[in-house]
Design a protein around this motif. Structure first.
Motif, PDB file in Angstrom:
ATOM      1  N   SER A  18       0.851  -1.198   0.000  1.00 25.11           N
ATOM      2  CA  SER A  18       0.000   0.000   0.000  1.00 25.11           C
ATOM      3  C   SER A  18       0.881   1.240   0.000  1.00 25.11           C
ATOM      4  CB  SER A  18      -0.913   0.025   1.231  1.00 25.11           C
ATOM      5  OG  SER A  18      -1.781  -1.079   1.260  1.00 25.11           O
ATOM      6  N   PHE A  61     -15.005   3.632  -7.377  1.00 29.03           N
ATOM      7  CA  PHE A  61     -13.982   3.744  -6.335  1.00 29.03           C
ATOM      8  C   PHE A  61     -14.611   3.375  -4.993  1.00 29.03           C
ATOM      9  CE2 PHE A  61     -10.744   5.635  -8.925  1.00 29.03           C
ATOM     10  CZ  PHE A  61     -11.430   6.351  -9.893  1.00 29.03           C
ATOM     11  N   ASP A  64     -12.458   0.546   0.660  1.00 28.92           N
ATOM     12  CA  ASP A  64     -11.488  -0.492   0.992  1.00 28.92           C
ATOM     13  C   ASP A  64     -10.216  -0.370   0.162  1.00 28.92           C
ATOM     14  OD1 ASP A  64     -13.902  -3.171   1.649  1.00 28.92           O
ATOM     15  OD2 ASP A  64     -13.231  -1.462   2.839  1.00 28.92           O
ATOM     16  N   LYS A  65     -10.354   0.070  -1.052  1.00 26.78           N
ATOM     17  CA  LYS A  65      -9.228   0.217  -1.949  1.00 26.78           C
ATOM     18  C   LYS A  65      -8.548   1.577  -1.783  1.00 26.78           C
ATOM     19  CE  LYS A  65      -6.622  -0.639  -5.627  1.00 26.78           C
ATOM     20  NZ  LYS A  65      -5.530  -1.661  -5.595  1.00 26.78           N
ATOM     21  N   PHE A  66      -9.341   2.604  -1.531  1.00 30.43           N
ATOM     22  CA  PHE A  66      -8.829   3.978  -1.461  1.00 30.43           C
ATOM     23  C   PHE A  66      -9.268   4.657  -0.153  1.00 30.43           C
ATOM     24  CE2 PHE A  66      -7.204   4.135  -5.726  1.00 30.43           C
ATOM     25  CZ  PHE A  66      -8.063   3.352  -6.482  1.00 30.43           C
ATOM     26  N   VAL A  80      -3.651   4.016  -1.244  1.00 35.72           N
ATOM     27  CA  VAL A  80      -3.990   3.094  -2.324  1.00 35.72           C
ATOM     28  C   VAL A  80      -3.551   1.709  -1.853  1.00 35.72           C
ATOM     29  CG1 VAL A  80      -3.858   2.615  -4.781  1.00 35.72           C
ATOM     30  CG2 VAL A  80      -3.513   4.949  -3.955  1.00 35.72           C
ATOM     31  N   SER A  81      -4.517   0.837  -1.645  1.00 27.89           N
ATOM     32  CA  SER A  81      -4.263  -0.440  -0.971  1.00 27.89           C
ATOM     33  C   SER A  81      -4.128  -1.579  -1.967  1.00 27.89           C
ATOM     34  CB  SER A  81      -5.420  -0.746  -0.010  1.00 27.89           C
ATOM     35  OG  SER A  81      -5.599   0.287   0.918  1.00 27.89           O
ATOM     36  N   ASN A  82      -3.453  -2.639  -1.503  1.00 27.06           N
ATOM     37  CA  ASN A  82      -3.335  -3.870  -2.286  1.00 27.06           C
ATOM     38  C   ASN A  82      -2.981  -3.549  -3.746  1.00 27.06           C
ATOM     39  OD1 ASN A  82      -3.389  -6.602  -2.874  1.00 27.06           O
ATOM     40  ND2 ASN A  82      -5.588  -6.629  -3.258  1.00 27.06           N
ATOM     41  N   SER A  84      -1.739  -3.050  -7.462  1.00 33.08           N
ATOM     42  CA  SER A  84      -1.519  -3.841  -8.668  1.00 33.08           C
ATOM     43  C   SER A  84      -0.967  -2.900  -9.737  1.00 33.08           C
ATOM     44  CB  SER A  84      -2.823  -4.479  -9.132  1.00 33.08           C
ATOM     45  OG  SER A  84      -3.718  -3.491  -9.600  1.00 33.08           O
ATOM     46  N   ASP A  87      -2.786   0.187 -10.858  1.00 30.73           N
ATOM     47  CA  ASP A  87      -2.854   1.379 -10.000  1.00 30.73           C
ATOM     48  C   ASP A  87      -1.761   2.385 -10.336  1.00 30.73           C
ATOM     49  OD1 ASP A  87      -3.680  -0.841  -7.317  1.00 30.73           O
ATOM     50  OD2 ASP A  87      -5.051   0.457  -8.442  1.00 30.73           O
TER      51      ASP A  87
END
Lengths: 115, 113
Positions: A18, A61, A64-66, A80-82, A84, A87
């Motif tokens: 992250s 969006f 959990d992701k942002f 910015v999580s997890n 890839s 991203d």
């Protein structure tokens, strides 16, 4: 007008990790915004961050992701999580001025590369 | 749906030539309109804005834009381009009472010496 800064200016991260981006304004502002600019693309609003309330996310969006924090009227963070490779983008924060014309002032951006 | 359209993805002009970048909007009411410039590796800088009054607005760096309601356009112009004007230009709009800024796709300007 107020000065807005972002940290880091760029970073290279491994997938699955992250990155937290900080946005600092040198005066108190009500509304702050986070945008994503994918390579060669225009800006897309991720979310609006108001102090003392949950961020409002745009379609596509999710929190959990942002996840976004807005602890006071001069500061916000976007995580910015997890990560890839998809991203990999420039992430920009902005704030709305005090006039009645909806003008936004932008930070210099954070260039994220995910490997 | 509200939208901002920039029909030209790339434009190349010679230094000293005139420039016009096109922007069309689709809003239910007259929107607030902006032109921003993004130089390589930089954030966005506001060139000019329109929200009421005189339909010809002057901005920084010698740029101007004209709001034409009949054509739903807000084109950016400069009479004489300098090499330092090479950048990406974004038109953006927001409808009054709803402060979500909607950006066009951008126009990349190249300037030949």
């Amino acid at each position: 007008s107020a000065v807005i800064s972002q940290k880091p200016s760029r970073d290279i991260c491994q997938r699955g990790t992250s990155l937290t981006i900080q946005c600092q304004v040198d005066s108190q502002v009500t509304m702050m915004f986070w945008y994503r600019q994918q390579p060669g693309q225009s800006l897309t609003l991720i979310a609006t961050a108001n102090q003392g309330s949950e961020a409002t996310y745009e379609s596509g969006f999710v929190i959990d992701k942002f996840p976004i924090s807005r602890p006071n009227l001069t500061f916000s963070t976007l995580t910015v999580s997890n990560l890839s490779p998809e991203d990999s983008s420039i992430y920009l924060c902005s704030f709305e001025g005090t006039g009645d014309d909806y003008e936004q002032y932008f930070g210099p951006g954070t260039r994220l590369t995910v490997t | 749906a509200q939208s901002v359209t920039q029909p030209d993805i790339h434009i190349t002009v010679s230094e000293g030539a005139s420039l016009e970048l096109r922007c069309n909007y689709s809003y239910g009411a007259t929107p607030y309109l902006f032109w921003y410039v993004q130089s390589p590796g930089q954030g966005l800088q506001l060139l000019l804005k329109y929200f009421s009054g005189d339909t010809l607005v002057q901005g920084i760096k010698g740029f101007e834009a004209e709001f034409k309601r009949s054509q739903s356009s807000f084109n950016l112009r400069k009479p004489s381009v300098h090499w330092s004007d090479a950048a990406e230009y974004f038109c953006a709009g927001v409808s009054g009472g709803y402060n979500k800024l909607i950006f066009g796709a951008g126009t990349r300007l190249a300037v030949h010496p």
